[in-house]
Design an enzyme around this catalytic site. Structure first.
Site, PDB file in Angstrom:
ATOM      1  N   GLU A 148      16.776  26.234  73.786  1.00  0.00           N
ATOM      2  CA  GLU A 148      16.334  26.051  75.167  1.00  0.00           C
ATOM      3  C   GLU A 148      17.538  26.325  76.080  1.00  0.00           C
ATOM      4  O   GLU A 148      17.405  26.855  77.172  1.00  0.00           O
ATOM      5  CB  GLU A 148      15.810  24.625  75.356  1.00  0.00           C
ATOM      6  CG  GLU A 148      15.107  24.393  76.673  1.00  0.00           C
ATOM      7  CD  GLU A 148      14.724  22.941  76.888  1.00  0.00           C
ATOM      8  OE1 GLU A 148      14.903  22.118  75.982  1.00  0.00           O
ATOM      9  OE2 GLU A 148      14.254  22.636  77.996  1.00  0.00           O
ATOM     10  N   ARG A 208      20.498  15.532  64.627  1.00  0.00           N
ATOM     11  CA  ARG A 208      19.614  14.364  64.688  1.00  0.00           C
ATOM     12  C   ARG A 208      18.506  14.425  63.638  1.00  0.00           C
ATOM     13  O   ARG A 208      17.899  13.408  63.311  1.00  0.00           O
ATOM     14  CB  ARG A 208      19.068  14.185  66.111  1.00  0.00           C
ATOM     15  CG  ARG A 208      20.099  13.529  67.014  1.00  0.00           C
ATOM     16  CD  ARG A 208      19.809  13.746  68.452  1.00  0.00           C
ATOM     17  NE  ARG A 208      20.037  15.141  68.809  1.00  0.00           N
ATOM     18  CZ  ARG A 208      19.826  15.661  69.990  1.00  0.00           C
ATOM     19  NH1 ARG A 208      19.349  14.934  70.937  1.00  0.00           N
ATOM     20  NH2 ARG A 208      20.073  16.939  70.206  1.00  0.00           N
TER      21      ARG A 208
HETATM   22  P1  AMP Z   1      14.279  24.508  70.344  1.00  0.00           P
HETATM   23  O1  AMP Z   1      14.947  25.471  69.417  1.00  0.00           O
HETATM   24  O2  AMP Z   1      14.178  25.059  71.741  1.00  0.00           O
HETATM   25  O3  AMP Z   1      12.944  24.031  69.809  1.00  0.00           O
HETATM   26  O4  AMP Z   1      15.245  23.254  70.494  1.00  0.00           O
HETATM   27  C1  AMP Z   1      15.220  22.233  69.565  1.00  0.00           C
HETATM   28  C2  AMP Z   1      16.593  21.675  69.283  1.00  0.00           C
HETATM   29  O5  AMP Z   1      17.394  21.519  70.456  1.00  0.00           O
HETATM   30  C3  AMP Z   1      16.484  20.323  68.634  1.00  0.00           C
HETATM   31  O6  AMP Z   1      17.420  20.241  67.555  1.00  0.00           O
HETATM   32  C4  AMP Z   1      16.790  19.348  69.740  1.00  0.00           C
HETATM   33  O7  AMP Z   1      17.599  18.308  69.260  1.00  0.00           O
HETATM   34  C5  AMP Z   1      17.503  20.144  70.818  1.00  0.00           C
HETATM   35  N1  AMP Z   1      16.865  20.033  72.145  1.00  0.00           N
HETATM   36  C6  AMP Z   1      16.241  21.016  72.829  1.00  0.00           C
HETATM   37  N2  AMP Z   1      15.776  20.600  73.997  1.00  0.00           N
HETATM   38  C7  AMP Z   1      16.078  19.300  74.075  1.00  0.00           C
HETATM   39  C8  AMP Z   1      15.828  18.274  75.056  1.00  0.00           C
HETATM   40  N3  AMP Z   1      15.163  18.536  76.193  1.00  0.00           N
HETATM   41  N4  AMP Z   1      16.266  17.030  74.779  1.00  0.00           N
HETATM   42  C9  AMP Z   1      16.922  16.761  73.628  1.00  0.00           C
HETATM   43  N5  AMP Z   1      17.195  17.669  72.691  1.00  0.00           N
HETATM   44  C10 AMP Z   1      16.775  18.926  72.891  1.00  0.00           C
END
Ligand code: AMP
Length: 174
Positions: free
Chosen positions: A96, A59
């Site tokens: 996550e 995205r």
């Molecule tokens: P992080 O590495 O935990 O900061 O996760 C970020 C990545 O995971 C991004 O590329 C987001 O598109 C996706 N992502 C993580 N959590 C979510 C969420 N709650 N909703 C949508 N996309 C998420």
């Protein structure tokens, strides 16, 4: 100017139980909301336009390419494993939900180039921190990171302390 957060749909328990997934397709399909999003990003960097935009799969590609086009600078995709055909650098990172790795072409960024990293959402910051490491592994200078959404309660910024982080919509809780 509308409140862009009203265009985000939270889908409970996707892709697995306990995750409140922030669905941006409800913003993307709305012309004025999409345009406003791009305008807000563009305005944020109008006094220091980056020399290259890095978008994180998938995205981050949506906003990143539009911004690169607008600023007439190059766009670089940071991709999930096995997608880039030429020589790569890679970084392992925690999501996550689960773990993964990101890759960048070795010739994507020049020494000292000012780079803006773009993604749709900052959660724990693992993905963004990996993208920072990839850019820096090529000698690039990370000017900043831009997100449509920040899940502030996950403290992703703490993994990006050395860097300028901008987000349009911040959630304090799920
Ligand atoms: P992080 O590495 O935990 O900061 O996760 C970020 C990545 O995971 C991004 O590329 C987001 O598109 C996706 N992502 C993580 N959590 C979510 C969420 N709650 N909703 C949508 N996309 C998420």
């Amino acid at each position: 100017m509308s409140d862009l957060s009203t265009y985000i749909r939270t889908v409970p328990d996707f892709p697995k139980e306990g995750i409140g997934f922030k669905d941006i397709t409800t913003l993307l399909k709305n012309g004025p909301a999409l345009k406003q999003t791009i305008e807000v990003f563009a305005d944020q960097y109008k006094d220091a336009v980056p020399e290259k935009v890095v978008g994180i799969e998938s995205r981050g590609f949506i906003f990143g390419t539009v911004l690169a086009y607008r600023w007439e600078v190059g766009f670089v995709p940071v991709r999930k494993p096995g997608k880039l055909p030429a020589a790569i650098n890679y970084e392992e990172y925690q999501l996550e939900y689960g773990s993964d790795r990101l890759e960048i072409h070795k010739d994507a960024i020049s020494e000292g180039e000012r780079v803006l990293i773009v993604d749709d959402l900052l959660a724990t910051g693992g993905t963004a921190a990996a993208a920072v490491n990839l850019v820096e592994s090529l000698g690039g200078h990370v000017q900043g990171l831009a997100f449509l959404i920040e899940l502030g309660f996950l403290n992703g910024r703490e993994k990006l302390l050395q860097h300028d982080v901008f987000s349009i919509i911040n959630y304090d809780s799920e």
